[in-house]
Design a protein around this motif. Structure first.
Motif, PDB file in Angstrom:
ATOM      1  N   GLU B  71     -25.905   9.010 -10.214  1.00  5.88           N
ATOM      2  CA  GLU B  71     -24.692   8.201 -10.243  1.00  5.88           C
ATOM      3  C   GLU B  71     -24.138   7.963  -8.851  1.00  5.88           C
ATOM      4  N   GLY B  72     -24.851   8.383  -7.821  1.00  6.59           N
ATOM      5  CA  GLY B  72     -24.402   8.141  -6.460  1.00  6.59           C
ATOM      6  C   GLY B  72     -23.051   8.751  -6.132  1.00  6.59           C
ATOM      7  N   GLN B  73     -22.785   9.902  -6.741  1.00  6.78           N
ATOM      8  CA  GLN B  73     -21.481  10.545  -6.501  1.00  6.78           C
ATOM      9  C   GLN B  73     -21.701  11.938  -5.934  1.00  6.78           C
ATOM     10  N   THR B  74     -20.683  12.477  -5.301  1.00  8.49           N
ATOM     11  CA  THR B  74     -20.771  13.875  -4.895  1.00  8.49           C
ATOM     12  C   THR B  74     -20.737  14.749  -6.136  1.00  8.49           C
ATOM     13  N   VAL B  75     -21.156  16.011  -5.966  1.00 10.33           N
ATOM     14  CA  VAL B  75     -21.197  16.927  -7.107  1.00 10.33           C
ATOM     15  C   VAL B  75     -19.807  17.081  -7.707  1.00 10.33           C
ATOM     16  N   THR B  76     -18.810  17.192  -6.851  1.00  9.13           N
ATOM     17  CA  THR B  76     -17.450  17.370  -7.349  1.00  9.13           C
ATOM     18  C   THR B  76     -17.049  16.185  -8.220  1.00  9.13           C
ATOM     19  N   ALA B  77     -17.317  14.997  -7.734  1.00  5.91           N
ATOM     20  CA  ALA B  77     -16.957  13.815  -8.510  1.00  5.91           C
ATOM     21  C   ALA B  77     -17.743  13.761  -9.809  1.00  5.91           C
ATOM     22  N   TYR B  78     -18.984  14.276  -9.766  1.00  3.62           N
ATOM     23  CA  TYR B  78     -19.821  14.271 -10.966  1.00  3.62           C
ATOM     24  C   TYR B  78     -19.291  15.263 -11.996  1.00  3.62           C
ATOM     25  N   LEU B  82     -16.529  15.989 -16.461  1.00  2.00           N
ATOM     26  CA  LEU B  82     -17.116  16.916 -17.430  1.00  2.00           C
ATOM     27  C   LEU B  82     -16.203  18.116 -17.623  1.00  2.00           C
ATOM     28  N   LEU B  83     -15.637  18.569 -16.505  1.00  2.00           N
ATOM     29  CA  LEU B  83     -14.721  19.698 -16.553  1.00  2.00           C
ATOM     30  C   LEU B  83     -13.511  19.343 -17.407  1.00  2.00           C
ATOM     31  N   PHE B  84     -13.040  18.114 -17.227  1.00  6.03           N
ATOM     32  CA  PHE B  84     -11.915  17.647 -18.026  1.00  6.03           C
ATOM     33  C   PHE B  84     -12.260  17.728 -19.515  1.00  6.03           C
ATOM     34  N   GLY B  85     -13.434  17.197 -19.876  1.00  3.39           N
ATOM     35  CA  GLY B  85     -13.849  17.216 -21.276  1.00  3.39           C
ATOM     36  C   GLY B  85     -13.971  18.629 -21.810  1.00  3.39           C
ATOM     37  N   THR B  86     -14.543  19.508 -20.978  1.00  2.00           N
ATOM     38  CA  THR B  86     -14.735  20.896 -21.394  1.00  2.00           C
ATOM     39  C   THR B  86     -13.403  21.540 -21.735  1.00  2.00           C
ATOM     40  N   VAL B  87     -12.444  21.399 -20.825  1.00  2.00           N
ATOM     41  CA  VAL B  87     -11.151  22.044 -21.023  1.00  2.00           C
ATOM     42  C   VAL B  87     -10.418  21.408 -22.203  1.00  2.00           C
ATOM     43  N   LEU B  88     -10.505  20.080 -22.324  1.00  2.00           N
ATOM     44  CA  LEU B  88      -9.814  19.391 -23.416  1.00  2.00           C
ATOM     45  C   LEU B  88     -10.326  19.884 -24.776  1.00  2.00           C
ATOM     46  N   ALA B  89     -11.653  19.891 -24.929  1.00  2.00           N
ATOM     47  CA  ALA B  89     -12.229  20.317 -26.208  1.00  2.00           C
ATOM     48  C   ALA B  89     -11.835  21.759 -26.520  1.00  2.00           C
ATOM     49  N   ALA B  90     -11.883  22.616 -25.492  1.00  2.00           N
ATOM     50  CA  ALA B  90     -11.574  24.025 -25.715  1.00  2.00           C
ATOM     51  C   ALA B  90     -10.114  24.212 -26.089  1.00  2.00           C
ATOM     52  N   ILE B  91      -9.236  23.413 -25.474  1.00  2.00           N
ATOM     53  CA  ILE B  91      -7.806  23.573 -25.777  1.00  2.00           C
ATOM     54  C   ILE B  91      -7.500  23.102 -27.192  1.00  2.00           C
ATOM     55  N   ILE B  92      -8.112  21.994 -27.602  1.00  2.00           N
ATOM     56  CA  ILE B  92      -7.935  21.563 -28.998  1.00  2.00           C
ATOM     57  C   ILE B  92      -8.362  22.686 -29.933  1.00  2.00           C
ATOM     58  N   ALA B  93      -9.549  23.252 -29.655  1.00  2.00           N
ATOM     59  CA  ALA B  93     -10.070  24.316 -30.508  1.00  2.00           C
ATOM     60  C   ALA B  93      -9.096  25.480 -30.566  1.00  2.00           C
ATOM     61  N   LEU B  94      -8.562  25.836 -29.398  1.00  2.00           N
ATOM     62  CA  LEU B  94      -7.673  26.991 -29.326  1.00  2.00           C
ATOM     63  C   LEU B  94      -6.374  26.739 -30.086  1.00  2.00           C
ATOM     64  N   LEU B  95      -5.802  25.534 -29.902  1.00  2.00           N
ATOM     65  CA  LEU B  95      -4.532  25.226 -30.559  1.00  2.00           C
ATOM     66  C   LEU B  95      -4.685  25.235 -32.078  1.00  2.00           C
ATOM     67  N   ILE B 259     -16.139  10.532 -18.656  1.00  2.00           N
ATOM     68  CA  ILE B 259     -14.916   9.785 -18.422  1.00  2.00           C
ATOM     69  C   ILE B 259     -13.727  10.698 -18.656  1.00  2.00           C
ATOM     70  N   ILE B 260     -12.570  10.238 -18.175  1.00  2.00           N
ATOM     71  CA  ILE B 260     -11.348  10.992 -18.412  1.00  2.00           C
ATOM     72  C   ILE B 260     -10.447  10.151 -19.298  1.00  2.00           C
ATOM     73  N   THR B 261     -10.187  10.634 -20.508  1.00  2.00           N
ATOM     74  CA  THR B 261      -9.253   9.942 -21.376  1.00  2.00           C
ATOM     75  C   THR B 261      -8.607  10.955 -22.309  1.00  2.00           C
ATOM     76  N   PHE B 262      -7.353  10.698 -22.629  1.00  2.00           N
ATOM     77  CA  PHE B 262      -6.668  11.596 -23.551  1.00  2.00           C
ATOM     78  C   PHE B 262      -6.769  11.104 -24.985  1.00  2.00           C
ATOM     79  N   ASP B 263      -7.399   9.942 -25.180  1.00  2.00           N
ATOM     80  CA  ASP B 263      -7.536   9.415 -26.540  1.00  2.00           C
ATOM     81  C   ASP B 263      -8.549  10.279 -27.292  1.00  2.00           C
ATOM     82  N   LEU B 264      -8.062  10.958 -28.345  1.00  2.00           N
ATOM     83  CA  LEU B 264      -8.922  11.918 -29.029  1.00  2.00           C
ATOM     84  C   LEU B 264      -9.706  11.307 -30.169  1.00  2.00           C
ATOM     85  N   ILE B 265      -9.353  10.067 -30.570  1.00  2.00           N
ATOM     86  CA  ILE B 265      -9.995   9.519 -31.766  1.00  2.00           C
ATOM     87  C   ILE B 265     -10.717   8.210 -31.479  1.00  2.00           C
TER      88      ILE B 265
END
Lengths: 360, 321, 259
Positions: B71-78, B82-95, B259-265
């Motif tokens: 994707e021609g991006q630095t590792v951090t940008a890559y 994904l980190l956002f998705g990981t944390v989002l999914a885990a927080i939904i699960a936890l709540l 991608i980063i989005t808060f739309d869950l559905i």
């Protein structure tokens, strides 16, 4: 602690000084209210067409409201709260049973189609479309899990022995305890990546072997074995160790013949549960073992199919037409569930029937 | 000294002991102690190895210039989306999972009939025995279909919230579904741990509350819950650690993207680190592999921190009790 | 078989804490030596140092000499495991091995050390040990039943049988009757009276009547002060200690003024 603000002392006293017998609802009340709730839910939902889920949800809500109202009117607010909470936690439990029942039902009903002799006698070699089976994957799962167990049990058992019998409060023992905790939390995919990265260096990029999967599963299994064995060893009364020492038995023989002998059923239970846990792992095998269509008995040569990965690829890449592949995926899932549940059951049997009958 | 036997009838004692001098027993002890210590040290080495190899294999990706990377991006940008998705999914699960798990824990420890409690607890434990691949397929096929009407309802009635912006995905295979599958998967561990703390509430506290005329709920409210609070928090943290690292359920439910989005559905769903590795690793090579390993390293560090925090809470409350 | 033990200047430590201070004592063979004293005065600790069981506790150590047969048990060439094969021990609470039958419990000392023995010899050893512990007649029909199934008093005598099955020279008993009912206590006391014909016996007891009943020699231990180590106040024949002790503290303890 209770909220008494805004009440006069007289009122507080009146609240505390209660008669011994009060109006109480009869024992069958919750059931009667439940029946009433179901009726209400059905009556409300039926005209517009309905589903079991909708009725269940509405029943739960109506039941909570009815319980609260009836109890409040008859027994007072404190008792009402108690009843509502009871209903709430019961609902929480029933809610958790929904996925369990649904998973088991879905897997059994979908997996039954191909739960036949062919599935257990055929691999996928040369199979396109219908037919074929999961024999190669069953063998793969057995082999990979077996080797993982052979690695994990000695390491885990001896580590637990070190921690309980030798380590004491030494720095090394505390470091190991801490790292075992860390290992317990390693995501399974990371364990797979670790082994993949290791073999990139040892063998070369793109290597996928049965043994790699076994090592990855060991990384996940060892901490579980250490933890459960440690608990079991700690349960052995110190009296028994001293009794053996006093007979002039050296420490290592005491550990093997008295301590481990006394706790063996608990240890076996823990190991069986650990095997059950890793047997169903998919992610680490996906990146270390891959999959193949033929039976491969050599963990040091070539890829191997395993049940979870087989189910994954059969489901995501079912082929054309898709239905036979999807059917095989469900059957693989069914076999996997049966395997894991059987291991869990075996663990319970071991702990029930083989523990020493020590009535101390 | 010689064999300590003066009785003619029972000569050389059982097995004929020798002198008091050091013999073979010390050698046996040394070997056994050495072996078990070695096993412990092996664990240290394995964990050091996990860290070292992950770091070692990440370095090529971290040092390479962005053009050579996927994707021609630095590792951090890559890794960031994904980190956002990981944390989002885990927080939904936890709540979702924590309140239900606490309810079940209380149900089994204090509400269910004594004789049935163990069996009911076993049923919840069975949830933990279902392999993750099975949850994944179940989530993709069954649960997502169940949820479609609910998502449509949410879109119509709660669409003003960013989470339910929609348009609701007709397949139902969305972030929220993935989070709910994760919730089911971490439910048994949180339940088991909180049940154990609730059961450990000192009998004396409970009886004191009951003797003061408390109802069962008041007894739980004032004796059981304060006692078990830190245990529940750490149980939830351990559940969070599980949810962060869970791979297959997310990989199978979501057809996600970075991608980063808060739309869950909606149709576009953020992928998680673990699922991304599972999906991309088998076909990867070269620097892509290194980048994926770097993302695995990030996951390792996060789960490590979460688990560490959980243990820390346990040990702190343990010292207080 | 029975042997004399000579203890000189024995200091016993837990880590840096001195628990028992410079004990000098001669333990006579074929006799019962009772150790009495208030709780926490170090008599059990002292007893455990006689067969090097003390050092099983992490950080515990000993200075001084314990000489048996001209051999210092704390000499650096001496293997503590071998010492324990010569000096047996019976504990406060009966502790038979839960996974073993009555027979296997008595045979444990031999079998756990992987010594080879013919079946007939083993049978004979088990029978003679159980007879020696006055238990044979009660258990001879159920030797293959678990040792945990016996009553508390029987379990304790089983533990004594297990200890004498390795044919020790000395038998140490750490409050062997404190967990037993009076009838079982009597059985064990009778047994001690018989065992002293073959063994040197050292018994720690809280019960002064018991010390008076079973022992020939009595040693009185006491703390030299709060937070200070325990010490041997005096040691003499049992009749002297109980009728005419030389130390005021002994007399106070025996007449029940403290402890």
């Amino acid at each position: 602690m209770t909220t008494t603000t805004g009440k006069s002392p007289r009122e507080v006293l009146a609240a505390v000084d209660q008669p011994l017998s009060k109006a109480a609802l009869p024992g069958w009340t919750p059931w009667a209210l439940l029946a009433a709730s179901v009726l209400v839910a059905v009556a409300v939902l039926l005209p517009g067409g309905t589903s079991i889920a909708a009725v269940a949800v509405l029943t739960a809500i109506v039941h909570l409201v009815l319980t609260g109202a009836v109890s409040r009117a008859k027994e007072g607010p404190r008792k009402a709260k108690d009843r509502v909470v009871t209903a709430l936690v019961t609902i929480a439990f029933l809610l958790a049973m929904v996925p369990l029942v649904s998973v088991v039902w879905t897997v059994v009903s979908n997996g039954a189609a191909r739960f036949d002799a062919t599935f257990f006698t055929w691999s996928m070699q040369g199979v396109l479309g219908e037919g074929g089976g999961g024999l190669h994957a069953i063998w793969g799962t057995i082999l990979v899990t077996l080797i993982a167990t052979l690695i994990s049990v000695p390491v885990g058992l001896l580590t637990a022995v070190y921690l309980v019998e030798y380590g004491g409060k030494s720095t090394l023992a505390r470091a190991i305890t801490f790292l075992v905790d860390v290992m317990t939390g390693i995501p399974s995919i990371v364990a797979g990546l670790f082994v993949a990265a290791l073999f990139v260096i040892l063998v070369g990029p793109g290597t996928k072997l049965g043994i790699m999967g076994s090592i990855a599963l060991s990384v996940l299994m060892i901490p579980v074995v250490v933890r459960s064995t440690e608990e079991m060893l700690k349960l052995v009364p110190n009296d028994l160790r001293e009794a053996a020492y006093a007979l002039g038995v050296p420490k290592w023989r005491t550990i093997i013949k008295v301590v481990l002998r006394t706790s063996i059923s608990g240890i076996a239970t823990g190991i069986t549960l650990a095997v059950a846990r890793v047997a169903g792992e998919t992610a680490p095998l996906l990146v270390t073992v891959g999959t193949t269509v033929a039976t491969n008995f050599n963990p040091f040569e070539g890829r191997m199919a395993t049940l979870p990965v087989y189910a994954y690829y059969s489901y995501t890449q079912p082929g054309v037409p898709p239905q036979p592949g999807i059917d095989r995926a469900w059957t693989a899932a069914l076999v996997l569930i049966i395997l894991v549940m059987a291991l869990n059951l075996a663990a319970r049997m071991i702990s029930r029937f083989f523990s020493p009958k020590a009535g101390r | 000294m010689s064999t300590p036997t003066q009785q003619p009838t029972r000569d050389p004692g059982p097995g004929g002991r020798g002198t008091l001098a050091t013999g073979t027993t010390r050698k046996g002890d040394a070997v056994f102690k050495g072996t078990s210590t070695g096993a412990g040290v092996l664990i240290l080495l394995v964990l050091a190895g996990v860290a070292a190899f992950l770091i070692g294999q990440s370095i090529p990706a971290l040092t390479a210039s962005p053009e050579d990377l996927p994707e021609g991006q630095t590792v951090t940008a890559y890794v960031w989306p994904l980190l956002f998705g990981t944390v989002l999914a885990a927080i939904i699960a936890l709540l979702v999972a924590t309140p239900i798990a606490v309810g079940i824990g209380l149900f089994i420890s204090h509400f269910a009939p004594r004789r049935a409690a163990q069996t009911l607890g076993y049923l919840v434990d069975l949830l933990a025995a279902v392999p993750s691949i099975v949850y994944g397929i179940w989530g993709a096929v069954v649960l997502s279909a169940w949820l479609v009407p609910i998502y449509q309802w949410l879109e119509r009635n709660a669409g003003f919230l960013p989470f339910f912006d929609g348009p609701a995905l007709p397949s139902g295979r969305t972030m929220l579904t993935a989070g709910l599958v994760l919730a089911v998967m971490i439910l048994p561990i949180i339940t088991a741990l909180s049940r154990d703390v609730f059961l450990q509430t000192p009998r004396l506290h409970e009886e004191a509350a009951l003797a003061l005329g408390a109802t069962r709920w008041e007894m739980i409210r004032y004796a059981v819950i304060p006692y078990g609070r830190s245990g529940v928090v750490s149980a939830a943290m351990l559940g969070l650690g599980r949810a962060l690292g869970e791979t297959m359920a997310v990989a199978l439910v979501l057809s996600g993207a970075r991608i980063i989005t808060f739309d869950l559905i909606g149709a576009a769903n953020p992928l998680t680190i673990a699922a991304n590795i599972a999906l991309a690793f088998p076909e990867s090579s070269g620097l892509t592999t290194n980048t994926l390993i770097a993302s695995g390293l990030a996951l390792f560090i996060i789960t490590f921190l979460v688990n560490f925090a959980a243990r820390w809470i346990v040990s702190r409350s343990g010292a207080k009790a | 078989m029975a042997k004399l033990i000579d203890v000189s200047d024995l200091n016993i430590y837990y880590g840096d804490f001195l628990a028992v201070d410079s004990v000098n004592m001669t333990i006579e063979p074929r006799a019962v030596t009772a150790l009495i004293g208030p709780s926490g005065c170090g008599k059990s600790t002292f007893l455990r140092s006689l067969n090097r069981m003390h050092e099983v506790i992490p950080g515990a150590r000993v200075e001084g000499k314990v000489v048996m047969d001209g051999q210092d048990l704390y000499d650096k060439d001496v293997d503590p495991v071998a010492v324990r094969q010569h000096i047996g021990m019976v504990f406060q609470r009966p502790n038979p091995f839960p996974t073993m039958s009555i027979y296997e419990n008595v045979a444990a000392g031999v079998r756990l050390n992987a010594k080879r023995m013919k079946k007939s010899d083993m049978d004979e050893l088990v029978e003679s040990s159980l007879r020696g512990a006055n238990l044979w007649n009660e258990v001879k029909d159920r030797l293959d039943k678990p040792g945990m199934g016996l009553s508390g008093g029987q379990q304790q005598r089983l533990c004594i049988a297990r200890a004498i099955a390795i044919r020790p020279s000395v038998l140490l008993m750490d409050e062997p009757c404190s967990a037993l009912d009076p009838i079982s206590t009597l059985a064990v006391e009778d047994l001690i009276g018989e065992l002293k014909n073959e063994y040197t016996i050292v018994i720690v007891t809280h019960n002064m009547q018991q010390a008076a009943r079973v022992s020939d020699q009595t040693g009185f231990f006491n703390l030299s002060g709060v937070g200070k180590p325990g010490q041997l106040v005096e040691m003499d024949s049992t009749s002297t200690i109980f009728s005419n002790p030389s130390q005021k503290a002994t007399e106070d303890y025996i007449s029940g003024r403290f402890g």
